[in-house]
Write a protein that holds these residues in place. Structure first.
Motif, PDB file in Angstrom:
ATOM      1  N   ARG A 101       1.752  -1.909   0.260  1.00  0.00           N
ATOM      2  CA  ARG A 101       1.881  -2.113   1.703  1.00  0.00           C
ATOM      3  C   ARG A 101       3.082  -2.979   2.052  1.00  0.00           C
ATOM      4  O   ARG A 101       3.500  -3.014   3.213  1.00  0.00           O
ATOM      5  N   GLU A 102       3.648  -3.689   1.072  1.00  0.00           N
ATOM      6  CA  GLU A 102       4.840  -4.503   1.337  1.00  0.00           C
ATOM      7  C   GLU A 102       6.046  -3.624   1.670  1.00  0.00           C
ATOM      8  O   GLU A 102       6.962  -4.059   2.352  1.00  0.00           O
ATOM      9  N   SER A 103       6.027  -2.385   1.170  1.00  0.00           N
ATOM     10  CA  SER A 103       7.128  -1.458   1.472  1.00  0.00           C
ATOM     11  C   SER A 103       7.122  -1.047   2.944  1.00  0.00           C
ATOM     12  O   SER A 103       8.112  -0.494   3.450  1.00  0.00           O
ATOM     13  N   LEU A 104       6.021  -1.308   3.652  1.00  0.00           N
ATOM     14  CA  LEU A 104       5.912  -0.967   5.068  1.00  0.00           C
ATOM     15  C   LEU A 104       6.407  -2.095   5.968  1.00  0.00           C
ATOM     16  O   LEU A 104       6.443  -1.947   7.189  1.00  0.00           O
ATOM     17  N   GLU A 141       3.341  -7.525   5.016  1.00  0.00           N
ATOM     18  CA  GLU A 141       2.804  -6.201   4.722  1.00  0.00           C
ATOM     19  C   GLU A 141       2.582  -5.398   6.001  1.00  0.00           C
ATOM     20  O   GLU A 141       2.293  -5.966   7.058  1.00  0.00           O
ATOM     21  N   GLY A 142       2.708  -4.074   5.874  1.00  0.00           N
ATOM     22  CA  GLY A 142       2.258  -3.175   6.921  1.00  0.00           C
ATOM     23  C   GLY A 142       0.788  -2.879   6.689  1.00  0.00           C
ATOM     24  O   GLY A 142       0.174  -3.423   5.769  1.00  0.00           O
ATOM     25  N   TYR A 143       0.221  -1.997   7.481  1.00  0.00           N
ATOM     26  CA  TYR A 143      -1.201  -1.686   7.292  1.00  0.00           C
ATOM     27  C   TYR A 143      -1.532  -0.292   7.804  1.00  0.00           C
ATOM     28  O   TYR A 143      -0.710   0.361   8.458  1.00  0.00           O
ATOM     29  N   LEU A 144      -2.736   0.157   7.474  1.00  0.00           N
ATOM     30  CA  LEU A 144      -3.203   1.486   7.869  1.00  0.00           C
ATOM     31  C   LEU A 144      -4.391   1.346   8.807  1.00  0.00           C
ATOM     32  O   LEU A 144      -5.224   0.449   8.652  1.00  0.00           O
TER      33      LEU A 144
END
Length: 291
Positions: free
Chosen positions: A121-124, A76-79
């Motif tokens: 978030r997996e799309s990131l 995952e990506g994150y913010l």
């Protein structure tokens, strides 16, 4: 947070109006003030938005950069959130006066987005465990006129809707080493699905009733408020009480039901406005800060 000083007579006037479902500006207890939304207002960001509710003015910019996924979420990506309370918003923010509030708002945003149902978030993720997109969300509070959390959540959702992330291709050579190639085409980009990104609805308890979108004067009459984040489907993702007063369980359940009802209409209206603005394309007249 910004505050105003009211006389006892003014407080009684506001209290009696709320009891009769008629607030000082003519709204009912479940009505928002007019909301102004404009996206793509900052040129050097991946996505941006400016939102005004009454005298509360918030600017949000999103910057996408490549980073390494967190160990606990390798796919995952994150913010990352940063909130800056401008001293121009209120004299109380001068010096380091706005730091505590900025940290409080950022922590609330982290709680909202620390939920898989809020955003995919997996799309990131680019390469699991190696590379991902990190979205740096910068919130700037330009003016404070009540109902701060709601305005910020609407601005964050609008900025994420406006975000365009360049598409990435992973190339592998004969030796098995991988290279990342970014697309040069500005139209070859990835959009974020913000359908399930929640919005915050703040319900302020005044007397025996509660109101949404409280003004500074109404906030001065309220001893306790309930912040709830609700998705477009009416799912409650986060809840928090602020203020020195107390809330009984029956009042909390009533406020939650009101918040869910108001949030559904808020999400629908916001999505319509954002889609309508985007459909104009280059014909859209940008206002920016020239109001």
């Amino acid at each position: 947070m910004a505050s105003v000083v009211l006389s006892e007579a003014e407080k009684v006037y506001i209290l009696h109006g709320v009891q009769d479902d008629l607030r000082t500006d003519g709204r009912g207890c479940e009505d928002y003030r007019g909301i102004e939304v404009e996206t793509d207002v900052v040129s050097n960001t991946t996505g941006s938005a400016r939102v005004k509710i009454g005298h509360t003015d918030v600017l949000v910019g999103v910057k996408a950069e490549m980073g390494t996924p967190k160990l606990e979420h390798p796919k995952e990506g994150y913010l990352e959130f940063f909130v800056d309370c401008s001293a121009n918003a209120t004299p109380e923010f001068e010096g380091r006066g706005g730091e505590e509030l900025g940290t409080e708002i950022a922590n609330m945003l982290y709680k909202i987005f620390d939920n898989k149902s809020s955003m995919d978030r997996e799309s990131l993720c680019i390469l699991p465990g190696e590379h991902c997109w990190v979205l740096y969300v910068d919130v700037l509070l330009l003016e404070c006129g009540g109902n701060l959390f709601d305005t910020i959540s609407i601005a964050v959702k609008s900025a994420l809707f406006n975000t365009r992330i360049p598409k990435v291709r992973v190339l592998e050579d004969d030796e098995g080493s991988k290279e990342i190639e970014l697309s040069d085409d500005p139209y070859d980009c990835m959009r974020l699905n913000v359908e399930h990104v929640p919005c915050i609805v703040t319900l302020s308890r005044i007397g025996h009733r509660h109101v949404v979108d409280a003004t500074l004067q109404e906030e001065a009459c309220s001893l306790a408020s309930l912040l709830i984040s609700v998705t477009s489907k009416g799912t409650l993702t986060c809840m928090r009480k602020i203020g020195k007063g107390s809330l009984d369980p029956e009042s909390i359940f009533e406020m939650i039901e009101t918040g869910k009802r108001v949030a559904k209409f808020l999400h629908l209206s916001l999505q319509n406005v954002l889609s309508q603005e985007e459909s104009l394309g280059k014909k859209r007249h940008k206002i920016g800060f020239l109001r």
